[in-house]
Scaffold this motif. Sequence first.
Motif, PDB file in Angstrom:
ATOM      1  N   UNK A 128     -14.262 -27.909  40.552  1.00  0.00           N
ATOM      2  CA  UNK A 128     -13.030 -27.469  41.213  1.00  0.00           C
ATOM      3  C   UNK A 128     -11.907 -27.257  40.192  1.00  0.00           C
ATOM      4  N   UNK A 129     -12.009 -27.927  39.035  1.00  0.00           N
ATOM      5  CA  UNK A 129     -10.990 -27.750  37.996  1.00  0.00           C
ATOM      6  C   UNK A 129     -10.898 -26.305  37.515  1.00  0.00           C
ATOM      7  N   UNK A 130     -11.971 -25.533  37.647  1.00  0.00           N
ATOM      8  CA  UNK A 130     -11.896 -24.101  37.318  1.00  0.00           C
ATOM      9  C   UNK A 130     -10.740 -23.453  38.077  1.00  0.00           C
ATOM     10  N   UNK A 131     -10.632 -23.789  39.355  1.00  0.00           N
ATOM     11  CA  UNK A 131      -9.633 -23.159  40.218  1.00  0.00           C
ATOM     12  C   UNK A 131      -8.263 -23.807  40.052  1.00  0.00           C
ATOM     13  N   UNK A 132      -8.254 -25.101  39.789  1.00  0.00           N
ATOM     14  CA  UNK A 132      -6.979 -25.774  39.544  1.00  0.00           C
ATOM     15  C   UNK A 132      -6.301 -25.230  38.293  1.00  0.00           C
ATOM     16  N   UNK A 133      -7.115 -24.784  37.342  1.00  0.00           N
ATOM     17  CA  UNK A 133      -6.580 -24.307  36.066  1.00  0.00           C
ATOM     18  C   UNK A 133      -6.132 -22.851  36.112  1.00  0.00           C
ATOM     19  N   UNK A 134      -6.400 -22.166  37.212  1.00  0.00           N
ATOM     20  CA  UNK A 134      -5.996 -20.759  37.311  1.00  0.00           C
ATOM     21  C   UNK A 134      -4.481 -20.628  37.159  1.00  0.00           C
ATOM     22  N   UNK A 135      -4.063 -19.659  36.382  1.00  0.00           N
ATOM     23  CA  UNK A 135      -2.646 -19.434  36.159  1.00  0.00           C
ATOM     24  C   UNK A 135      -2.076 -20.232  35.012  1.00  0.00           C
ATOM     25  N   UNK A 136      -2.857 -21.161  34.456  1.00  0.00           N
ATOM     26  CA  UNK A 136      -2.371 -21.974  33.348  1.00  0.00           C
ATOM     27  C   UNK A 136      -2.890 -21.508  31.994  1.00  0.00           C
ATOM     28  N   UNK A 137      -3.753 -20.503  32.007  1.00  0.00           N
ATOM     29  CA  UNK A 137      -4.333 -20.026  30.762  1.00  0.00           C
ATOM     30  C   UNK A 137      -3.305 -19.253  29.942  1.00  0.00           C
ATOM     31  N   UNK A 138      -3.441 -19.346  28.621  1.00  0.00           N
ATOM     32  CA  UNK A 138      -2.566 -18.572  27.732  1.00  0.00           C
ATOM     33  C   UNK A 138      -2.996 -17.114  27.671  1.00  0.00           C
ATOM     34  N   UNK A 139      -4.179 -16.811  28.197  1.00  0.00           N
ATOM     35  CA  UNK A 139      -4.673 -15.437  28.232  1.00  0.00           C
ATOM     36  C   UNK A 139      -4.318 -14.826  29.575  1.00  0.00           C
ATOM     37  N   UNK A 140      -3.493 -13.790  29.566  1.00  0.00           N
ATOM     38  CA  UNK A 140      -3.081 -13.115  30.782  1.00  0.00           C
ATOM     39  C   UNK A 140      -3.815 -11.781  30.915  1.00  0.00           C
ATOM     40  N   UNK A 141      -3.935 -11.298  32.144  1.00  0.00           N
ATOM     41  CA  UNK A 141      -4.675 -10.053  32.369  1.00  0.00           C
ATOM     42  C   UNK A 141      -4.087  -8.898  31.590  1.00  0.00           C
ATOM     43  N   UNK A 142      -2.767  -8.915  31.393  1.00  0.00           N
ATOM     44  CA  UNK A 142      -2.127  -7.830  30.653  1.00  0.00           C
ATOM     45  C   UNK A 142      -2.515  -7.841  29.180  1.00  0.00           C
ATOM     46  N   UNK A 143      -2.998  -8.983  28.692  1.00  0.00           N
ATOM     47  CA  UNK A 143      -3.396  -9.102  27.284  1.00  0.00           C
ATOM     48  C   UNK A 143      -4.866  -8.790  27.079  1.00  0.00           C
ATOM     49  N   UNK A 144      -5.607  -8.594  28.153  1.00  0.00           N
ATOM     50  CA  UNK A 144      -7.050  -8.404  28.047  1.00  0.00           C
ATOM     51  C   UNK A 144      -7.376  -6.944  27.760  1.00  0.00           C
ATOM     52  N   UNK A 145      -8.065  -6.675  26.663  1.00  0.00           N
ATOM     53  CA  UNK A 145      -8.398  -5.279  26.349  1.00  0.00           C
ATOM     54  C   UNK A 145      -9.447  -4.723  27.312  1.00  0.00           C
ATOM     55  N   UNK A 146      -9.545  -3.413  27.343  1.00  0.00           N
ATOM     56  CA  UNK A 146     -10.556  -2.770  28.180  1.00  0.00           C
ATOM     57  C   UNK A 146     -11.952  -3.160  27.698  1.00  0.00           C
ATOM     58  N   UNK A 147     -12.896  -3.191  28.616  1.00  0.00           N
ATOM     59  CA  UNK A 147     -14.279  -3.551  28.291  1.00  0.00           C
ATOM     60  C   UNK A 147     -15.004  -2.304  27.798  1.00  0.00           C
TER      61      UNK A 147
END
Length: 210
Positions: A128-147
Amino acid sequence: MANHTAVQDMLIEANGLRFTVDTAGPAEGPAVLLLHGFPQTRHTWRAELTALAAAGYRACAPDQRGYSAGARPDGIDNYRVELLVADALLVDNAGALRRAMARNAVPETDIDAYLDTLSDREALDAAVNWYRAMGQSSIQSSDTPAITVPTMFVWGNEDVTVGRMAAENTADYVTGPYRFAEIPGVNHFVTDEAPGAFTELLLDHLAEHG
């Protein structure tokens, strides 16, 4: 014919403790978990157990932590709210998870296999900690390069957690070879609900891009 309204008492192990539990009702019925307060015990639910069972529900009334003879750990710290909540989940045989997967057409044998791991309190808490940690990551979707690598998105078109718009818009984030594979009549848990369907798609994908 089985008498589903009869109350049965049993011992259920959860979090390394052993709980005394009264149950009644058909095993396949919607689950109702009855939790007593102080200074009561599971006895307080004696009328509700049979009434719920008669209405087709699967009722479960445990003597909670501190009340069951096999669930009396020392120290106040062992009675924190989060531990009581975890007990309730596991005494109910991880019922919330079981019912959620059953509603998604996951076969009972597969549900049992998953809960063989998640019936351990530490495992469930960590998962469940996977979901509790959502939003706390230093990696944001805007920083993620295209695949850029070859990618395949497999989606069951009855998925209640990932809608069509979200699934189809995934293509916007992929610049490499991309395939969107829709499986009709399947919900979220593709490999469980339609065994073999994903396997064929995966082998085809690897053969084309491997």
